[in-house]
Motif scaffolding. Sequence first.
Motif, PDB file in Angstrom:
ATOM      1  N   UNK A 104       4.659  -5.404  -2.125  1.00  0.00           N
ATOM      2  CA  UNK A 104       5.289  -5.747  -0.936  1.00  0.00           C
ATOM      3  C   UNK A 104       5.539  -4.570  -0.091  1.00  0.00           C
ATOM      4  N   UNK A 105       6.235  -3.411  -0.553  1.00  0.00           N
ATOM      5  CA  UNK A 105       6.336  -2.384   0.364  1.00  0.00           C
ATOM      6  C   UNK A 105       5.129  -1.800   0.867  1.00  0.00           C
ATOM      7  N   UNK A 106       4.022  -1.919   0.121  1.00  0.00           N
ATOM      8  CA  UNK A 106       2.743  -1.353   0.524  1.00  0.00           C
ATOM      9  C   UNK A 106       2.300  -2.286   1.941  1.00  0.00           C
TER      10      UNK A 106
ATOM     11  N   UNK B 114     -22.925   6.550  11.490  1.00  0.00           N
ATOM     12  CA  UNK B 114     -22.369   5.497  11.667  1.00  0.00           C
ATOM     13  C   UNK B 114     -22.025   5.031  10.180  1.00  0.00           C
ATOM     14  N   UNK B 115     -20.813   5.029   9.887  1.00  0.00           N
ATOM     15  CA  UNK B 115     -20.545   4.834   8.437  1.00  0.00           C
ATOM     16  C   UNK B 115     -19.837   3.251   8.393  1.00  0.00           C
ATOM     17  N   UNK B 116     -19.492   2.713   9.384  1.00  0.00           N
ATOM     18  CA  UNK B 116     -18.881   1.466   9.354  1.00  0.00           C
ATOM     19  C   UNK B 116     -17.304   1.915   9.583  1.00  0.00           C
ATOM     20  N   UNK B 117     -16.427   0.830   9.500  1.00  0.00           N
ATOM     21  CA  UNK B 117     -14.900   0.951   9.727  1.00  0.00           C
ATOM     22  C   UNK B 117     -14.487   2.311   8.477  1.00  0.00           C
ATOM     23  N   UNK B 118     -13.499   2.917   9.274  1.00  0.00           N
ATOM     24  CA  UNK B 118     -12.578   3.952   8.532  1.00  0.00           C
ATOM     25  C   UNK B 118     -11.421   3.677   8.910  1.00  0.00           C
ATOM     26  N   UNK B 119     -10.570   2.727   8.376  1.00  0.00           N
ATOM     27  CA  UNK B 119      -9.302   2.330   8.770  1.00  0.00           C
ATOM     28  C   UNK B 119      -8.177   3.688   8.833  1.00  0.00           C
ATOM     29  N   UNK B 120      -7.432   3.651   9.808  1.00  0.00           N
ATOM     30  CA  UNK B 120      -6.532   4.750   9.921  1.00  0.00           C
ATOM     31  C   UNK B 120      -5.289   4.445   8.639  1.00  0.00           C
ATOM     32  N   UNK B 121      -4.808   3.165   8.718  1.00  0.00           N
ATOM     33  CA  UNK B 121      -3.880   2.812   8.090  1.00  0.00           C
ATOM     34  C   UNK B 121      -4.246   1.678   6.909  1.00  0.00           C
ATOM     35  N   UNK B 122      -4.857   1.927   6.003  1.00  0.00           N
ATOM     36  CA  UNK B 122      -5.473   0.998   5.261  1.00  0.00           C
ATOM     37  C   UNK B 122      -4.469   0.559   4.279  1.00  0.00           C
ATOM     38  N   UNK B 123      -4.720  -0.884   3.447  1.00  0.00           N
ATOM     39  CA  UNK B 123      -3.620  -1.252   2.362  1.00  0.00           C
ATOM     40  C   UNK B 123      -4.631  -1.254   1.306  1.00  0.00           C
ATOM     41  N   UNK B 124      -4.277  -0.345   0.314  1.00  0.00           N
ATOM     42  CA  UNK B 124      -5.162  -0.237  -0.841  1.00  0.00           C
ATOM     43  C   UNK B 124      -4.314  -0.153  -2.075  1.00  0.00           C
ATOM     44  N   UNK B 125      -4.899  -0.644  -3.193  1.00  0.00           N
ATOM     45  CA  UNK B 125      -4.304  -0.397  -4.610  1.00  0.00           C
ATOM     46  C   UNK B 125      -4.793   1.028  -4.716  1.00  0.00           C
ATOM     47  N   UNK B 126      -4.177   1.682  -5.705  1.00  0.00           N
ATOM     48  CA  UNK B 126      -4.467   2.776  -6.180  1.00  0.00           C
ATOM     49  C   UNK B 126      -5.894   2.839  -6.849  1.00  0.00           C
ATOM     50  N   UNK B 127      -6.087   1.872  -7.765  1.00  0.00           N
ATOM     51  CA  UNK B 127      -7.534   1.647  -8.357  1.00  0.00           C
ATOM     52  C   UNK B 127      -8.596   1.702  -7.266  1.00  0.00           C
ATOM     53  N   UNK B 128      -8.410   1.322  -5.894  1.00  0.00           N
ATOM     54  CA  UNK B 128      -9.466   1.427  -5.041  1.00  0.00           C
ATOM     55  C   UNK B 128      -9.840   2.638  -4.724  1.00  0.00           C
ATOM     56  N   UNK B 129      -8.945   3.739  -4.745  1.00  0.00           N
ATOM     57  CA  UNK B 129      -9.252   4.964  -4.632  1.00  0.00           C
ATOM     58  C   UNK B 129      -9.564   6.000  -5.475  1.00  0.00           C
ATOM     59  N   UNK B 130      -9.027   5.751  -6.974  1.00  0.00           N
ATOM     60  CA  UNK B 130      -9.422   6.559  -7.942  1.00  0.00           C
ATOM     61  C   UNK B 130      -9.106   5.969  -9.157  1.00  0.00           C
ATOM     62  N   UNK B 131      -9.615   5.759 -10.162  1.00  0.00           N
ATOM     63  CA  UNK B 131      -9.302   5.498 -11.654  1.00  0.00           C
ATOM     64  C   UNK B 131      -7.877   5.848 -11.746  1.00  0.00           C
ATOM     65  N   UNK B 132      -7.529   7.132 -11.822  1.00  0.00           N
ATOM     66  CA  UNK B 132      -6.473   7.879 -12.151  1.00  0.00           C
ATOM     67  C   UNK B 132      -4.975   7.255 -11.372  1.00  0.00           C
ATOM     68  N   UNK B 133      -5.485   6.504 -10.366  1.00  0.00           N
ATOM     69  CA  UNK B 133      -4.403   6.042  -9.670  1.00  0.00           C
ATOM     70  C   UNK B 133      -4.190   4.572  -9.927  1.00  0.00           C
ATOM     71  N   UNK B 134      -5.039   3.976 -10.853  1.00  0.00           N
ATOM     72  CA  UNK B 134      -4.640   2.696 -11.294  1.00  0.00           C
ATOM     73  C   UNK B 134      -3.252   2.317 -11.693  1.00  0.00           C
ATOM     74  N   UNK B 135      -2.719   1.174 -11.111  1.00  0.00           N
ATOM     75  CA  UNK B 135      -1.290   0.752 -11.111  1.00  0.00           C
ATOM     76  C   UNK B 135      -0.333   1.203 -10.025  1.00  0.00           C
ATOM     77  N   UNK B 136      -0.760   1.953  -9.118  1.00  0.00           N
ATOM     78  CA  UNK B 136       0.115   2.273  -8.123  1.00  0.00           C
ATOM     79  C   UNK B 136      -0.426   1.537  -6.696  1.00  0.00           C
ATOM     80  N   UNK B 137       0.294   1.358  -5.871  1.00  0.00           N
ATOM     81  CA  UNK B 137       0.129   0.745  -4.819  1.00  0.00           C
ATOM     82  C   UNK B 137       0.286   2.058  -3.582  1.00  0.00           C
ATOM     83  N   UNK B 138      -0.513   1.840  -2.486  1.00  0.00           N
ATOM     84  CA  UNK B 138      -0.416   2.818  -1.417  1.00  0.00           C
ATOM     85  C   UNK B 138      -0.232   2.052   0.105  1.00  0.00           C
ATOM     86  N   UNK B 139       0.380   2.725   1.023  1.00  0.00           N
ATOM     87  CA  UNK B 139       0.543   2.291   2.172  1.00  0.00           C
ATOM     88  C   UNK B 139      -0.256   3.338   3.295  1.00  0.00           C
TER      89      UNK B 139
END
Length: 418
Positions: A288-290, A220-245
């Motif tokens: 906005x697109x994200x 039981x690891x808590x919520x694992x959202x299927x369609x998260x709204x995330x900045x790239x930096x929340x996923x990996x430092x290499x993705x800083x500056x991008x947005x994901x949808x």
Amino acid sequence: MTDTPREFDIIVYGATGFVGKLTADYLARAGGDARIALAGRSTERLEAVRKSLGSSAQSWQLVTADASSPESLNEMAARTRVVITTVGPYTHYGLPVVAACAAAGTDYADLTGEAMFVRESIDLYHKQAADTGARIVHACGFDSVPSDLSVYALYRAAREDGAGDLADTNFVVRSLRGGASGGTIASVLEVLRTASSDPDARRQMADPYTLSSDRGAEPELGKQPDLPLRRGSQLAPELSGIWTAGFLMAPYNTRIVRRSNALLDWAYGREFRYTETMSVGSSPLAPVASAAMTGFGNAMFAVGSRVFHRLPRGLVERVVPKPGSGPSESTRERGFYKVETYTTTTSGARYVARMEQRGDPGYKATSVLLGECGLALAKDRDKLPDLHGVLTPAAAMGDALLDRFPAAGVSLQTEKLA
């Protein structure tokens, strides 16, 4: 598979459909000495497909088989080592083929993106397939081989380095050209239709471990959202500056990957958390697109899973691509995808897997992936793990597929980042 000699290595069932033809064409070029046959309802249409293929395919035999005739499916399954099926939606046409292969001890590969079909396949046929030695492998196209094999490659890299188990792991579609195939759209519609008419299916689809082999053993690891709204930096430092949808197929792919972990006795780790997103870039409009894309996706699944069955079937199907249809050859050739999967292990090590392939993801790239899955099951049996039943690509043939990728034009590389 049982040791009974078989007439064929691979039968392509649904060879007269759009992706079925593409898969047959790929096997005609890449199948080597594999003994291949084409199957479907119409001998005349099968003859036309065979005639359109290269010279190596002109000796391929034709097999008449129909999902409405279990006897014809049983006869087909008994003649071959592997059945590749492109006949969907699988909710309507898939289970009789699974049943025939499970009974005959015949390996099976499909392109389904329908989670509840996979769940039903597990519930009805996993034990029988395990007993007969069949490997029933779902999700062998763009859904979900890039997801499943990227994580498997990261697991191998971390294991070889002694870097601990996988923990936070994030799959990101960095770029993609190509439309959703008619089959993929049909799969999404079937998922929504099933969920909207069946509250129990809706509940199961909300569970991140819907496809687990042992739900009670999952962490039981808590919520694992299927369609998260995330900045790239929340996923990996290499993705800083991008947005994901949110990525449309994440609700399916994530469950396939989590099933792989369970089938492999939680080899990825008990703290393995997994999400999928897609990059929307770094422009001022990216946030906005994200938000818009993620909000639309969540609304589609939330609302659609409750009311979709009330919509006229004909109205919906008139405005979406039909299964069996597809783009021109030039459009298929111009397509491509590039994905990156980032993970942090329990020791704090960080890795990335980068996977890319030319060809429209839903058509050309998928036909290559499906063809290679079929060839791995048929020709690389000495490389396959001793796992049988209803499986995933990574659990059924992870090492064999990774070995096959370079010659098939599929690039998958891992790198340690820290």
